[in-house]
Motif scaffolding. Sequence first.
Motif, short mmCIF file in Angstrom:
data_model
loop_
_atom_site.label_atom_id
_atom_site.label_comp_id
_atom_site.label_asym_id
_atom_site.label_seq_id
_atom_site.Cartn_x
_atom_site.Cartn_y
_atom_site.Cartn_z
N GLU A 158 47.02 50.27 44.26
CA GLU A 158 45.67 50.74 44.59
C GLU A 158 45.38 52.09 43.94
N VAL B 126 40.52 45.27 39.74
CA VAL B 126 41.55 44.41 39.15
C VAL B 126 41.30 42.95 39.55
N ILE B 127 40.86 42.76 40.78
CA ILE B 127 40.70 41.40 41.31
C ILE B 127 39.30 41.11 41.84
N ARG C 88 43.95 56.90 48.47
CA ARG C 88 42.98 57.99 48.25
C ARG C 88 43.32 59.21 49.12
N VAL D 22 40.57 34.32 40.16
CA VAL D 22 41.54 34.75 41.18
C VAL D 22 41.57 33.74 42.33
N ARG E 185 33.54 51.58 42.49
CA ARG E 185 34.68 51.57 41.56
C ARG E 185 35.88 52.31 42.13
N LYS E 186 35.61 53.42 42.86
CA LYS E 186 36.72 54.25 43.33
C LYS E 186 37.34 53.77 44.63
N LEU E 187 36.58 53.04 45.44
CA LEU E 187 37.13 52.64 46.73
C LEU E 187 36.73 51.25 47.22
N LEU E 188 35.43 50.97 47.21
CA LEU E 188 34.97 49.78 47.93
C LEU E 188 35.48 48.48 47.33
N ALA E 189 35.64 48.44 46.01
CA ALA E 189 36.16 47.24 45.37
C ALA E 189 37.40 47.59 44.56
N ASN E 190 38.33 46.67 44.47
CA ASN E 190 39.47 46.81 43.57
C ASN E 190 39.13 45.98 42.34
N LEU F 94 35.72 38.08 45.05
CA LEU F 94 36.88 37.92 44.17
C LEU F 94 36.42 37.46 42.79
N LEU G 12 40.03 47.66 54.78
CA LEU G 12 39.42 47.44 53.45
C LEU G 12 40.33 46.56 52.60
N ARG G 13 41.46 47.09 52.13
CA ARG G 13 42.51 46.31 51.46
C ARG G 13 43.82 47.03 51.76
N LYS H 48 33.36 40.24 50.96
CA LYS H 48 33.04 41.27 51.96
C LYS H 48 31.62 41.77 51.75
N ALA I 7 47.54 43.83 41.46
CA ALA I 7 47.08 43.98 42.84
C ALA I 7 47.88 43.03 43.71
#
Lengths: 221, 77
Positions: A95, B67-68, A66, B13, B60-65, B9, A58-59, B40, A102
Amino acid sequence: MRSAVIVFPGSNCDRDLAVAIRDVTGREPAMVWHRETELPADIGLIALPGGFSYGDYLRSGAMAARSPIMRAIADAAGRGVPVLGICNGFQVLTEAGLLPGALMRNAGLSFVCRDVSLTVETSQSIFTNRYSAGEGIRIPVAHHDGNYQADAATLDRLEGEGRVAFRYAEEVNGSARSIAGVINETGNVLGMMPHPERLMETAQGGTDGRRLFEGLLEAVA
Amino acid sequence: MKTRVYVTLKGGVLDPQGKAIHHALEGLGFSGVNDVRAGKLIELDLEDGVAEADIDAMCRKLLANTVIENYRIERGS
Protein backbone atom coordinates in the motif's frame (compact mmCIF):
# COMPACT_ATOMS: atom_id res chain seq x y z
CA MET A 1 22.85 -1.73 15.16
CA ARG A 2 19.31 -1.08 16.37
CA SER A 3 16.22 -2.88 15.19
CA ALA A 4 12.76 -1.41 15.23
CA VAL A 5 9.36 -3.06 15.26
CA ILE A 6 6.66 -0.68 14.05
CA VAL A 7 3.42 -0.79 16.03
CA PHE A 8 0.15 0.27 14.41
CA PRO A 9 -3.23 0.37 16.13
CA GLY A 10 -4.44 -3.19 15.55
CA SER A 11 -1.00 -4.81 15.18
CA ASN A 12 -1.05 -8.14 17.04
CA CYS A 13 2.17 -9.91 16.05
CA ASP A 14 4.45 -7.06 17.18
CA ARG A 15 5.50 -8.77 20.42
CA ASP A 16 6.18 -12.13 18.72
CA LEU A 17 8.29 -10.30 16.16
CA ALA A 18 10.18 -8.42 18.88
CA VAL A 19 10.94 -11.69 20.70
CA ALA A 20 12.20 -13.27 17.47
CA ILE A 21 14.49 -10.32 16.77
CA ARG A 22 15.72 -10.18 20.37
CA ASP A 23 16.45 -13.93 20.34
CA VAL A 24 18.61 -13.62 17.26
CA THR A 25 20.25 -10.23 17.79
CA GLY A 26 20.58 -10.40 21.58
CA ARG A 27 19.23 -6.88 21.76
CA GLU A 28 15.74 -5.58 22.42
CA PRO A 29 14.29 -3.88 19.33
CA ALA A 30 12.78 -0.43 19.68
CA MET A 31 8.98 -0.58 19.58
CA VAL A 32 8.09 2.41 17.41
CA TRP A 33 4.52 3.73 17.50
CA HIS A 34 3.11 4.64 14.10
CA ARG A 35 2.63 8.30 15.08
CA GLU A 36 6.39 8.73 15.54
CA THR A 37 8.23 10.56 12.79
CA GLU A 38 11.75 9.29 13.44
CA LEU A 39 13.47 5.92 13.75
CA PRO A 40 16.46 5.23 16.04
CA ALA A 41 19.53 6.98 14.60
CA ASP A 42 21.60 3.80 14.07
CA ILE A 43 18.67 1.85 12.62
CA GLY A 44 19.79 -1.35 10.91
CA LEU A 45 16.58 -3.34 10.56
CA ILE A 46 12.93 -2.30 10.37
CA ALA A 47 10.18 -4.88 10.88
CA LEU A 48 6.47 -4.39 10.20
CA PRO A 49 4.36 -6.94 12.07
CA GLY A 50 1.20 -8.87 11.31
CA GLY A 51 -2.19 -7.91 12.62
CA PHE A 52 -5.20 -5.91 11.54
CA SER A 53 -4.05 -2.31 11.51
CA TYR A 54 -7.04 0.05 11.60
CA GLY A 55 -9.32 -2.97 11.51
CA ASP A 56 -8.47 -3.45 7.81
CA TYR A 57 -10.68 -0.42 7.07
CA LEU A 58 -10.78 0.72 3.42
CA ARG A 59 -8.21 -1.95 2.39
CA SER A 60 -5.83 -4.04 4.50
CA GLY A 61 -2.80 -1.89 5.28
CA ALA A 62 -4.17 1.20 3.50
CA MET A 63 -4.49 3.48 6.52
CA ALA A 64 -1.27 2.26 8.19
CA ALA A 65 0.65 2.94 4.97
CA ARG A 66 -0.20 6.65 5.38
CA SER A 67 1.01 6.79 9.02
CA PRO A 68 3.60 9.46 9.93
CA ILE A 69 6.35 6.86 10.55
CA MET A 70 6.05 5.56 6.98
CA ARG A 71 7.93 8.58 5.62
CA ALA A 72 10.93 7.72 7.82
CA ILE A 73 10.65 4.07 6.76
CA ALA A 74 10.62 5.02 3.06
CA ASP A 75 13.69 7.23 3.61
CA ALA A 76 15.53 4.44 5.45
CA ALA A 77 14.57 1.88 2.79
CA GLY A 78 15.93 4.28 0.18
CA ARG A 79 19.25 4.35 2.04
CA GLY A 80 19.36 0.54 1.91
CA VAL A 81 18.19 -0.29 5.45
CA PRO A 82 16.58 -3.76 5.41
CA VAL A 83 12.80 -3.72 5.85
CA LEU A 84 10.84 -6.90 6.62
CA GLY A 85 7.03 -6.87 6.39
CA ILE A 86 5.13 -9.93 7.56
CA CYS A 87 1.44 -10.50 6.78
CA ASN A 88 -0.21 -7.13 7.53
CA GLY A 89 3.31 -5.69 7.29
CA PHE A 90 3.45 -6.98 3.67
CA GLN A 91 0.06 -5.39 2.98
CA VAL A 92 1.31 -2.08 4.41
CA LEU A 93 4.47 -2.18 2.26
CA THR A 94 2.48 -2.73 -0.95
CA GLU A 95 0.00 0.00 0.00
CA ALA A 96 2.94 2.33 0.69
CA GLY A 97 4.42 1.60 -2.73
CA LEU A 98 7.60 0.11 -1.26
CA LEU A 99 6.75 -3.21 -2.90
CA PRO A 100 4.87 -3.81 -6.16
CA GLY A 101 1.46 -5.43 -6.44
CA ALA A 102 -1.48 -5.67 -4.05
CA LEU A 103 -2.93 -8.20 -1.62
CA MET A 104 -6.58 -8.93 -2.24
CA ARG A 105 -9.24 -11.00 -0.49
CA ASN A 106 -8.36 -14.74 -0.53
CA ALA A 107 -9.82 -16.41 -3.60
CA GLY A 108 -11.81 -18.83 -1.41
CA LEU A 109 -13.09 -15.90 0.70
CA SER A 110 -12.15 -17.75 3.89
CA PHE A 111 -9.65 -16.65 6.50
CA VAL A 112 -6.81 -19.18 6.13
CA CYS A 113 -5.02 -20.10 9.37
CA ARG A 114 -2.78 -23.17 9.09
CA ASP A 115 0.71 -24.38 8.27
CA VAL A 116 1.43 -24.25 4.55
CA SER A 117 4.20 -25.65 2.38
CA LEU A 118 6.44 -23.08 0.72
CA THR A 119 9.26 -23.27 -1.77
CA VAL A 120 12.20 -20.94 -1.23
CA GLU A 121 12.73 -19.46 -4.70
CA THR A 122 16.09 -17.80 -4.17
CA SER A 123 18.92 -17.96 -1.66
CA GLN A 124 20.49 -14.85 -3.23
CA SER A 125 18.98 -12.30 -0.87
CA ILE A 126 19.77 -10.94 2.58
CA PHE A 127 16.53 -12.54 3.77
CA THR A 128 16.94 -16.05 2.35
CA ASN A 129 20.69 -16.69 2.40
CA ARG A 130 20.30 -19.43 5.05
CA TYR A 131 17.96 -21.40 2.80
CA SER A 132 18.66 -23.27 -0.43
CA ALA A 133 16.90 -22.29 -3.65
CA GLY A 134 14.18 -24.87 -4.28
CA GLU A 135 14.05 -25.94 -0.64
CA GLY A 136 10.66 -26.85 0.81
CA ILE A 137 9.69 -25.41 4.18
CA ARG A 138 6.48 -25.26 6.22
CA ILE A 139 5.41 -21.99 7.85
CA PRO A 140 2.07 -20.88 9.33
CA VAL A 141 -0.16 -18.38 7.58
CA ALA A 142 -3.10 -16.51 9.13
CA HIS A 143 -4.75 -14.06 6.77
CA HIS A 144 -7.90 -13.03 4.96
CA ASP A 145 -6.23 -10.84 2.34
CA GLY A 146 -3.20 -12.74 1.07
CA ASN A 147 -4.13 -13.07 -2.57
CA TYR A 148 -1.12 -11.43 -4.27
CA GLN A 149 -1.94 -9.73 -7.57
CA ALA A 150 0.05 -7.60 -10.00
CA ASP A 151 -0.09 -7.09 -13.76
CA ALA A 152 1.62 -9.68 -15.96
CA ALA A 153 4.56 -7.38 -16.79
CA THR A 154 5.27 -6.82 -13.10
CA LEU A 155 5.03 -10.55 -12.35
CA ASP A 156 7.39 -11.33 -15.24
CA ARG A 157 9.86 -8.76 -13.97
CA LEU A 158 9.72 -10.10 -10.39
CA GLU A 159 10.38 -13.62 -11.62
CA GLY A 160 13.05 -12.56 -14.12
CA GLU A 161 14.97 -10.58 -11.53
CA GLY A 162 14.86 -13.29 -8.86
CA ARG A 163 12.64 -11.17 -6.65
CA VAL A 164 10.09 -13.86 -5.80
CA ALA A 165 11.42 -15.01 -2.41
CA PHE A 166 8.80 -17.64 -1.56
CA ARG A 167 6.05 -19.46 -3.42
CA TYR A 168 3.22 -21.54 -2.02
CA ALA A 169 3.71 -25.22 -2.83
CA GLU A 170 -0.05 -25.79 -2.41
CA GLU A 171 -3.21 -23.80 -3.09
CA VAL A 172 -3.67 -21.25 -0.29
CA ASN A 173 -5.28 -18.00 -1.37
CA GLY A 174 -5.30 -17.66 -5.16
CA SER A 175 -2.09 -15.61 -5.38
CA ALA A 176 -0.85 -14.93 -8.89
CA ARG A 177 1.84 -17.48 -9.73
CA SER A 178 1.55 -18.76 -6.14
CA ILE A 179 3.65 -15.86 -4.86
CA ALA A 180 3.99 -15.78 -1.05
CA GLY A 181 6.79 -13.20 -0.70
CA VAL A 182 8.49 -10.60 -2.89
CA ILE A 183 11.63 -8.46 -2.69
CA ASN A 184 12.04 -4.89 -3.93
CA GLU A 185 14.27 -3.81 -6.79
CA THR A 186 17.25 -2.97 -4.56
CA GLY A 187 17.00 -6.19 -2.55
CA ASN A 188 16.51 -4.65 0.91
CA VAL A 189 12.72 -4.84 1.33
CA LEU A 190 10.90 -8.18 1.71
CA GLY A 191 7.17 -8.67 2.17
CA MET A 192 5.73 -12.11 2.90
CA MET A 193 2.37 -13.43 4.08
CA PRO A 194 3.65 -16.45 6.09
CA HIS A 195 4.86 -15.89 9.66
CA PRO A 196 8.53 -16.90 10.17
CA GLU A 197 8.48 -15.37 13.68
CA ARG A 198 6.14 -18.20 14.70
CA LEU A 199 8.75 -20.90 13.98
CA MET A 200 11.76 -19.86 16.03
CA GLU A 201 12.27 -22.87 18.32
CA THR A 202 11.38 -26.55 18.37
CA ALA A 203 8.71 -25.95 21.02
CA GLN A 204 6.80 -24.02 18.33
CA GLY A 205 6.93 -27.03 16.01
CA GLY A 206 10.05 -26.17 14.04
CA THR A 207 12.74 -23.64 13.28
CA ASP A 208 12.16 -23.01 9.57
CA GLY A 209 11.43 -19.37 10.36
CA ARG A 210 14.48 -18.77 12.51
CA ARG A 211 16.90 -19.04 9.60
CA LEU A 212 15.37 -15.97 7.99
CA PHE A 213 16.24 -13.85 11.03
CA GLU A 214 19.68 -15.45 11.45
CA GLY A 215 20.59 -14.91 7.82
CA LEU A 216 19.31 -11.36 7.92
CA LEU A 217 21.31 -10.57 11.04
CA GLU A 218 24.45 -11.98 9.44
CA ALA A 219 23.86 -9.90 6.32
CA VAL A 220 23.39 -6.62 8.19
CA ALA A 221 26.06 -7.17 10.88
CA MET B 1 -21.13 19.75 -1.15
CA LYS B 2 -21.63 15.98 -1.51
CA THR B 3 -19.26 14.22 -3.82
CA ARG B 4 -19.33 10.52 -4.51
CA VAL B 5 -16.30 8.41 -5.31
CA TYR B 6 -16.99 5.02 -6.88
CA VAL B 7 -14.13 2.55 -6.49
CA THR B 8 -14.26 -0.54 -8.69
CA LEU B 9 -11.88 -3.38 -9.43
CA LYS B 10 -10.01 -3.16 -12.72
CA GLY B 11 -11.31 -5.33 -15.55
CA GLY B 12 -8.81 -8.17 -15.46
CA VAL B 13 -8.75 -8.47 -11.67
CA LEU B 14 -10.53 -11.50 -10.21
CA ASP B 15 -13.25 -10.46 -7.75
CA PRO B 16 -13.84 -13.27 -5.23
CA GLN B 17 -16.58 -11.30 -3.45
CA GLY B 18 -18.41 -10.60 -6.68
CA LYS B 19 -18.23 -14.30 -7.54
CA ALA B 20 -19.67 -15.27 -4.13
CA ILE B 21 -22.53 -12.78 -4.56
CA HIS B 22 -23.18 -14.20 -8.00
CA HIS B 23 -23.39 -17.74 -6.61
CA ALA B 24 -25.70 -16.57 -3.83
CA LEU B 25 -28.02 -14.90 -6.35
CA GLU B 26 -28.15 -18.12 -8.36
CA GLY B 27 -28.86 -20.02 -5.14
CA LEU B 28 -31.87 -17.77 -4.56
CA GLY B 29 -33.15 -18.73 -7.97
CA PHE B 30 -32.34 -15.51 -9.84
CA SER B 31 -31.35 -16.39 -13.37
CA GLY B 32 -29.89 -14.22 -16.11
CA VAL B 33 -27.07 -12.72 -14.05
CA ASN B 34 -23.97 -12.96 -16.24
CA ASP B 35 -21.43 -11.55 -13.80
CA VAL B 36 -21.19 -9.59 -10.54
CA ARG B 37 -18.47 -7.13 -9.56
CA ALA B 38 -18.43 -5.62 -6.06
CA GLY B 39 -17.02 -2.15 -5.43
CA LYS B 40 -17.16 0.69 -2.94
CA LEU B 41 -19.04 3.95 -2.75
CA ILE B 42 -17.37 6.66 -0.67
CA GLU B 43 -19.33 9.84 0.03
CA LEU B 44 -17.39 13.00 0.74
CA ASP B 45 -18.97 16.11 2.23
CA LEU B 46 -16.70 18.84 0.89
CA GLU B 47 -16.43 22.54 1.50
CA ASP B 48 -17.18 24.74 -1.46
CA GLY B 49 -14.13 25.44 -3.55
CA VAL B 50 -12.33 22.13 -3.14
CA ALA B 51 -10.68 21.70 -6.51
CA GLU B 52 -11.30 18.76 -8.79
CA ALA B 53 -7.56 18.12 -8.74
CA ASP B 54 -7.61 17.76 -4.96
CA ILE B 55 -10.40 15.19 -5.08
CA ASP B 56 -8.45 13.32 -7.73
CA ALA B 57 -5.38 13.38 -5.47
CA MET B 58 -7.48 12.01 -2.56
CA CYS B 59 -8.48 9.10 -4.79
CA ARG B 60 -4.96 8.37 -5.99
CA LYS B 61 -3.31 8.74 -2.58
CA LEU B 62 -5.80 6.87 -0.42
CA LEU B 63 -9.32 6.09 -1.56
CA ALA B 64 -8.36 3.75 -4.39
CA ASN B 65 -5.40 1.43 -4.86
CA THR B 66 -4.69 2.06 -8.53
CA VAL B 67 -2.73 -1.19 -8.82
CA ILE B 68 -6.03 -3.07 -8.77
CA GLU B 69 -8.80 -0.45 -8.69
CA ASN B 70 -10.32 2.27 -10.85
CA TYR B 71 -12.20 5.23 -9.45
CA ARG B 72 -14.84 7.62 -10.74
CA ILE B 73 -15.71 10.96 -9.17
CA GLU B 74 -19.29 12.21 -9.26
CA ARG B 75 -19.56 15.79 -8.04
CA GLY B 76 -22.77 16.84 -6.37
CA SER B 77 -24.57 20.13 -6.87
